[in-house]
Scaffold this motif. Structure first.
Motif, mmCIF file in Angstrom:
data_model
loop_
_atom_site.group_PDB
_atom_site.id
_atom_site.type_symbol
_atom_site.label_atom_id
_atom_site.label_comp_id
_atom_site.label_asym_id
_atom_site.label_seq_id
_atom_site.Cartn_x
_atom_site.Cartn_y
_atom_site.Cartn_z
ATOM 1 N N LYS A 41 51.154 67.843 82.800
ATOM 2 C CA LYS A 41 50.276 66.749 82.386
ATOM 3 C C LYS A 41 50.617 66.217 80.993
ATOM 4 N N PRO A 42 50.798 67.040 79.961
ATOM 5 C CA PRO A 42 51.044 66.495 78.631
ATOM 6 C C PRO A 42 52.369 65.768 78.482
ATOM 7 N N ILE A 43 53.303 65.939 79.404
ATOM 8 C CA ILE A 43 54.577 65.239 79.272
ATOM 9 C C ILE A 43 54.336 63.737 79.238
ATOM 10 N N ASP A 44 53.484 63.240 80.124
ATOM 11 C CA ASP A 44 53.171 61.820 80.158
ATOM 12 C C ASP A 44 52.261 61.436 78.996
ATOM 13 N N ALA A 45 51.365 62.313 78.613
ATOM 14 C CA ALA A 45 50.381 61.985 77.583
ATOM 15 C C ALA A 45 50.990 61.980 76.186
ATOM 16 N N LYS A 46 52.035 62.755 75.958
ATOM 17 C CA LYS A 46 52.602 62.840 74.607
ATOM 18 C C LYS A 46 53.068 61.485 74.097
ATOM 19 N N ASN A 47 53.805 60.746 74.922
ATOM 20 C CA ASN A 47 54.323 59.455 74.488
ATOM 21 C C ASN A 47 53.201 58.474 74.210
ATOM 22 N N THR A 48 52.198 58.434 75.054
ATOM 23 C CA THR A 48 51.118 57.476 74.848
ATOM 24 C C THR A 48 50.284 57.836 73.639
ATOM 25 N N VAL A 49 50.131 59.124 73.363
ATOM 26 C CA VAL A 49 49.345 59.524 72.201
ATOM 27 C C VAL A 49 50.027 59.074 70.920
ATOM 28 N N THR A 50 51.333 59.271 70.805
ATOM 29 C CA THR A 50 52.010 58.881 69.580
ATOM 30 C C THR A 50 52.023 57.373 69.409
ATOM 31 N N ILE A 51 52.145 56.638 70.509
ATOM 32 C CA ILE A 51 52.143 55.186 70.415
ATOM 33 C C ILE A 51 50.770 54.679 70.015
ATOM 34 N N ASN A 52 49.714 55.275 70.552
ATOM 35 C CA ASN A 52 48.368 54.835 70.234
ATOM 36 C C ASN A 52 47.982 55.128 68.799
ATOM 37 N N LYS A 53 48.590 56.122 68.167
ATOM 38 C CA LYS A 53 48.250 56.457 66.792
ATOM 39 C C LYS A 53 48.760 55.411 65.801
ATOM 40 N N ILE A 54 49.777 54.653 66.162
ATOM 41 C CA ILE A 54 50.320 53.632 65.280
ATOM 42 C C ILE A 54 49.488 52.379 65.457
ATOM 43 N N ASP A 55 48.921 51.866 64.361
ATOM 44 C CA ASP A 55 48.135 50.649 64.514
ATOM 45 C C ASP A 55 49.052 49.448 64.675
ATOM 46 N N SER A 56 48.484 48.299 64.983
ATOM 47 C CA SER A 56 49.283 47.133 65.347
ATOM 48 C C SER A 56 50.163 46.642 64.204
ATOM 49 N N SER A 57 49.675 46.669 62.954
ATOM 50 C CA SER A 57 50.514 46.194 61.849
ATOM 51 C C SER A 57 51.690 47.138 61.622
ATOM 52 N N GLU A 58 51.449 48.442 61.761
ATOM 53 C CA GLU A 58 52.544 49.398 61.595
ATOM 54 C C GLU A 58 53.571 49.241 62.708
ATOM 55 N N SER A 59 53.124 48.967 63.909
ATOM 56 C CA SER A 59 54.074 48.790 65.010
ATOM 57 C C SER A 59 54.908 47.524 64.800
ATOM 58 N N GLN A 60 54.328 46.493 64.178
ATOM 59 C CA GLN A 60 55.103 45.289 63.878
ATOM 60 C C GLN A 60 56.172 45.597 62.832
ATOM 61 N N TRP A 61 55.812 46.397 61.831
ATOM 62 C CA TRP A 61 56.815 46.786 60.826
ATOM 63 C C TRP A 61 57.934 47.597 61.478
ATOM 64 N N MET A 62 57.588 48.432 62.460
ATOM 65 C CA MET A 62 58.589 49.252 63.145
ATOM 66 C C MET A 62 59.472 48.412 64.069
ATOM 67 N N SER A 63 58.898 47.413 64.724
ATOM 68 C CA SER A 63 59.643 46.642 65.715
ATOM 69 C C SER A 63 60.788 45.851 65.096
ATOM 70 N N VAL A 64 60.681 45.508 63.836
ATOM 71 C CA VAL A 64 61.717 44.725 63.162
ATOM 72 C C VAL A 64 62.954 45.587 62.874
ATOM 73 N N ALA A 65 62.787 46.900 62.849
ATOM 74 C CA ALA A 65 63.902 47.797 62.522
ATOM 75 C C ALA A 65 65.080 47.609 63.465
ATOM 76 N N ALA A 66 64.822 47.374 64.741
ATOM 77 C CA ALA A 66 65.916 47.181 65.706
ATOM 78 C C ALA A 66 66.700 45.903 65.409
ATOM 79 N N LYS A 67 65.992 44.848 65.026
ATOM 80 C CA LYS A 67 66.669 43.590 64.678
ATOM 81 C C LYS A 67 67.524 43.774 63.425
ATOM 82 N N ILE A 68 66.961 44.452 62.446
ATOM 83 C CA ILE A 68 67.707 44.707 61.202
ATOM 84 C C ILE A 68 68.955 45.528 61.519
ATOM 85 N N ASP A 69 68.791 46.551 62.339
ATOM 86 C CA ASP A 69 69.905 47.430 62.694
ATOM 87 C C ASP A 69 71.041 46.644 63.354
ATOM 88 N N ARG A 70 70.710 45.803 64.322
ATOM 89 C CA ARG A 70 71.757 45.016 65.001
ATOM 90 C C ARG A 70 72.483 44.094 64.020
#
Length: 152
Positions: A41-70
């Motif tokens: 059971k926790p295999i599926d829950a682990k990913n969703t728990v970590t994603i839910n802990k990041i608020d929306s502004s933090e996830s926006q800051w994280m999403s730009v990292a892939a663009k910067i990297d490329r």
């Protein structure tokens, strides 16, 4: 003791051993089943728990990292990767390079400018609260800071 009592006692002991073996096997089956359910059971829950802990502004800051990297991979041969540090404040983009000694050319400024350009084009500075900032840090192969700049 008579022979009959000895035989009876022996039979009782054998029955007790059989019962304890059955109980042990039943316990082992339930324990195994419980572990399987618990681990499955926790295999599926682990990913969703970590994603839910990041608020929306933090996830926006994280999403730009892939663009910067490329972009930096296409721009610089020395660039090796990026990491984002959201806590403690200020937000830090750490650009990793394979350089071992301090830069003598303008490449660090170029990496910082490209990174900041991508950040501002995605309108991330508007997410900052008053008196908050973000920092772009360039580190070398031995994790020494080669250059950094703070933006408000």
């Amino acid at each position: 003791m008579t022979k009959r009592k000895i035989q009876q006692k022996y039979r009782e002991q054998i029955e007790l051993n059989k019962m304890s073996n059955k109980h042990f096997l039943i316990f082992l089956c339930f324990l195994s089943l419980g572990l399987i359910v618990f681990l499955w059971k926790p295999i599926d829950a682990k990913n969703t728990v970590t994603i839910n802990k990041i608020d929306s502004s933090e996830s926006q800051w994280m999403s730009v990292a892939a663009k910067i990297d490329r972009q930096l991979e296409m721009t610089s041969e020395q660039y090796t990767g990026i990491s984002v540090d959201l806590n403690p404040k200020p937000i830090k983009y750490i650009l990793k390079t394979s350089t071992q000694e301090p830069y003598v050319n303008e490449e660090p400024d170029q990496l910082i400018n490209i990174t900041n350009g991508i950040i501002t084009s995605n309108n991330l500075p508007s997410l900052l609260r008053e008196n908050e900032s973000y920092e772009i840090i360039i580190i070398g192969k031995d994790k020494q800071v080669l250059s950094n700049k703070i933006f408000h």
